[in-house]
Design an enzyme around this catalytic site. Structure first.
Site, PDB file in Angstrom:
ATOM      1  N   ARG A 120       1.189  -1.107   0.003  1.00 33.18           N
ATOM      2  CA  ARG A 120       0.456   0.351  -0.537  1.00 33.18           C
ATOM      3  C   ARG A 120       0.836   1.374   0.029  1.00 33.18           C
ATOM      4  NH1 ARG A 120      -3.193  -2.928   4.054  1.00 33.18           N
ATOM      5  NH2 ARG A 120      -4.708  -3.951   2.688  1.00 33.18           N
ATOM      6  N   LYS A 142       3.005  11.516 -10.480  1.00 32.89           N
ATOM      7  CA  LYS A 142       1.886  10.558 -11.397  1.00 32.89           C
ATOM      8  C   LYS A 142       2.792   9.928 -12.155  1.00 32.89           C
ATOM      9  CE  LYS A 142      -0.598  14.272 -13.955  1.00 32.89           C
ATOM     10  NZ  LYS A 142      -0.927  14.701 -15.396  1.00 32.89           N
ATOM     11  N   GLU A 184       8.953  18.414 -24.669  1.00 29.22           N
ATOM     12  CA  GLU A 184       8.180  18.523 -24.014  1.00 29.22           C
ATOM     13  C   GLU A 184       8.800  19.485 -22.813  1.00 29.22           C
ATOM     14  OE1 GLU A 184       5.593  17.253 -21.923  1.00 29.22           O
ATOM     15  OE2 GLU A 184       5.016  15.107 -22.476  1.00 29.22           O
ATOM     16  N   LYS A 220       7.635  23.411 -13.020  1.00 27.14           N
ATOM     17  CA  LYS A 220       6.517  22.239 -12.679  1.00 27.14           C
ATOM     18  C   LYS A 220       6.598  22.434 -11.581  1.00 27.14           C
ATOM     19  CE  LYS A 220       5.128  17.782 -13.727  1.00 27.14           C
ATOM     20  NZ  LYS A 220       5.534  15.949 -14.491  1.00 27.14           N
ATOM     21  N   GLU A 230      -4.094  17.572  -9.951  1.00 26.66           N
ATOM     22  CA  GLU A 230      -4.427  17.889 -10.939  1.00 26.66           C
ATOM     23  C   GLU A 230      -6.423  18.064 -11.266  1.00 26.66           C
ATOM     24  OE1 GLU A 230      -2.643  15.857 -14.728  1.00 26.66           O
ATOM     25  OE2 GLU A 230      -4.415  16.043 -15.522  1.00 26.66           O
ATOM     26  N   ARG A 234      -2.767  21.660 -12.376  1.00 28.14           N
ATOM     27  CA  ARG A 234      -1.961  21.496 -13.165  1.00 28.14           C
ATOM     28  C   ARG A 234      -2.684  20.819 -14.834  1.00 28.14           C
ATOM     29  NH1 ARG A 234       1.192  16.255  -9.981  1.00 28.14           N
ATOM     30  NH2 ARG A 234       2.224  15.241 -11.860  1.00 28.14           N
ATOM     31  N   ASN A 238      -0.885  19.208 -20.022  1.00 26.94           N
ATOM     32  CA  ASN A 238      -1.738  18.108 -20.845  1.00 26.94           C
ATOM     33  C   ASN A 238      -1.094  18.795 -22.345  1.00 26.94           C
ATOM     34  OD1 ASN A 238      -1.369  16.222 -18.517  1.00 26.94           O
ATOM     35  ND2 ASN A 238      -3.272  16.677 -18.202  1.00 26.94           N
ATOM     36  N   HIS A 241      -1.610  17.014 -25.186  1.00 25.64           N
ATOM     37  CA  HIS A 241      -0.830  15.035 -24.839  1.00 25.64           C
ATOM     38  C   HIS A 241      -2.870  14.779 -24.920  1.00 25.64           C
ATOM     39  CE1 HIS A 241       2.756  16.499 -22.694  1.00 25.64           C
ATOM     40  NE2 HIS A 241       2.222  14.525 -22.090  1.00 25.64           N
ATOM     41  N   HIS A 245      -1.565  11.565 -26.894  1.00 26.55           N
ATOM     42  CA  HIS A 245      -1.844   9.999 -26.282  1.00 26.55           C
ATOM     43  C   HIS A 245      -2.858   9.456 -27.498  1.00 26.55           C
ATOM     44  CE1 HIS A 245      -1.229  11.136 -21.412  1.00 26.55           C
ATOM     45  NE2 HIS A 245      -0.890  11.280 -22.428  1.00 26.55           N
ATOM     46  N   HIS A 257       6.200   8.426 -27.104  1.00 24.15           N
ATOM     47  CA  HIS A 257       5.657  10.018 -26.031  1.00 24.15           C
ATOM     48  C   HIS A 257       5.992  11.123 -26.924  1.00 24.15           C
ATOM     49  CE1 HIS A 257       3.249  11.601 -23.208  1.00 24.15           C
ATOM     50  NE2 HIS A 257       4.550  12.212 -22.878  1.00 24.15           N
TER      51      HIS A 257
HETATM   52  N1  GLY Z   1       2.888  14.844 -17.457  1.00 29.22           N
HETATM   53  C1  GLY Z   1       2.285  16.259 -17.269  1.00 29.22           C
HETATM   54  C2  GLY Z   1       2.147  16.376 -15.184  1.00 29.22           C
HETATM   55  O1  GLY Z   1       3.285  16.110 -14.715  1.00 29.22           O
HETATM   56  O2  GLY Z   1       1.726  16.571 -14.535  1.00 29.22           O
END
Ligand code: GLY
Length: 352
Positions: A120, A142, A184, A220, A230, A234, A238, A241, A245, A257
């Protein structure tokens, strides 16, 4: 050496500089009591750096074992996750122990998710070895694996206990892998920093990577501190993305990616301009910058196929989807719209 604090709960530091893998054991002693450490890496990175990392850990007094899986997005699934978890159990790691993610974005996402699931939740350290993981995925907690339905659809938020980013690793990256990371970084420039974007505009890949990483991580870190899970701001990260994606999924994850994000960014820049959402013309500048850095600005997949794939995306909420829209270089905004409006937006920005 540069250190950027990330003031989440708990907080951690991102250390950026040369030689960090070789001295990781001594560095980690500042934040991690002596314990068992499982290093998770892939078949591309392991042969280059695993020995130096485990030797440094052992010299500092840690007990270290290693798990290596085949490199590539195709490994980012339940089967590999299960293998990692069984490995951790076989190594008898306890809640006081730690996992290290040594590699690029796939390793970081998957090892992080294993750390979030095992017992956990145990601590993990990110050691990014690609530009993409250094500027983006190693920071912010993430973690995820892909499902058949789409990218990163099973995962958790778990902040690492530390990030050690050894800039020496970037010197030997294949040009295409470096370019994926540039995508990125260019994204970050479009989001918040015209001068960062401008660093990439002449297309020379020998911009100072450490400086680029520091600027991207600094931005960031602030976003993650304000919106760790998010819920709002946040989502800006994206940019490119949703379509990116979708491109990855349509390609069966054969398009990397960063390259998919580049094409997604180009689609959104053209769409935003075409639909009158921008404050100034920017699509030509964004596309030229991407192309100069050996990145794609178009996709072979149809707007309909991309829209269909994007409907499985996490950014969908019920019947609406939130897109990140560039208004000018250095400024973007979130636009939430009914999912039915997504196909015409992609069509507006699509170019085969
Ligand atoms: N890669 C986008 C984020 O970490 O929110």
């Amino acid at each position: 050496m540069r250190t950027i604090p990330v003031k989440t709960n708990p907080p951690y530091a991102v250390t950026i500089g040369p030689g960090l893998l070789r001295e990781c054991g001594a560095r980690l002693k500042e934040v991690l009591p002596l314990c068992r450490i499982a290093v998770v890496t892939d078949s591309a990175v392991g042969p280059l750096y695993l020995k130096a990392v485990t030797e440094s850990l052992k010299a500092a007094g840690y007990a270290a074992g290693a798990f290596t899986f085949p490199a590539g997005e195709g490994s980012k699934n339940f089967s590999t996750l299960s293998d990692i978890l069984e490995f951790l159990a076989g190594e008898r790691l306890t809640r006081g122990d730690c996992l290290i993610a040594l590699g690029g974005g796939v390793v970081g996402d998957m090892a992080g998710f294993a750390a979030a699931c095992y017992l956990r939740g145990i601590r993990y350290i990110q050691m990014p070895t690609t530009l993409l993981s250094a500027v983006d995925s190693s920071v912010g907690g993430k973690t995820a694996i892909d499902l058949k339905a789409g990218k990163n659809l099973a995962g958790a938020f778990l902040q690492p206990a530390a990030v050690l980013c050894d800039t020496d690793c970037l010197k030997t990256l294949p040009p295409a892998v470096f370019a994926g990371g540039a995508a990125e970084a260019i994204k970050t420039g479009v989001l918040c920093d015209e001068s960062l974007f401008a660093l990439f505009e002449d297309g020379t890949l020998d911009v100072d990577p450490a400086e680029v990483i520091v600027r991207c991580v600094d931005y960031k870190a602030g976003v993650v501190e304000r919106d760790e899970k998010e819920q709002g701001e946040r989502k800006l990260l994206n940019l490119g993305h949703t379509v990116g994606h979708a491109i990855e999924k349509c390609s069966g994850y054969t398009i990397p990616h960063g390259h998919a994000v580049a094409a997604g960014l180009a689609v959104m820049a053209r769409a935003a301009e075409c639909l009158g959402w921008t404050e100034e013309p920017l699509a030509a500048r964004v596309c030229a910058c991407l192309a100069k850095n050996a990145l794609p600005v178009s996709t072979e997949f149809s707007p309909e196929a991309l829209a269909e794939a994007a409907l499985a995306d996490k950014k969908r909420a019920g019947d609406s989807i939130t897109l990140v829209v560039p208004r000018k270089i250095g400024l973007c905004e979130l636009k939430t719209m009914p999912v039915a409006e997504l196909p015409p937006v992609i069509r507006a920005g699509w170019e085969a």
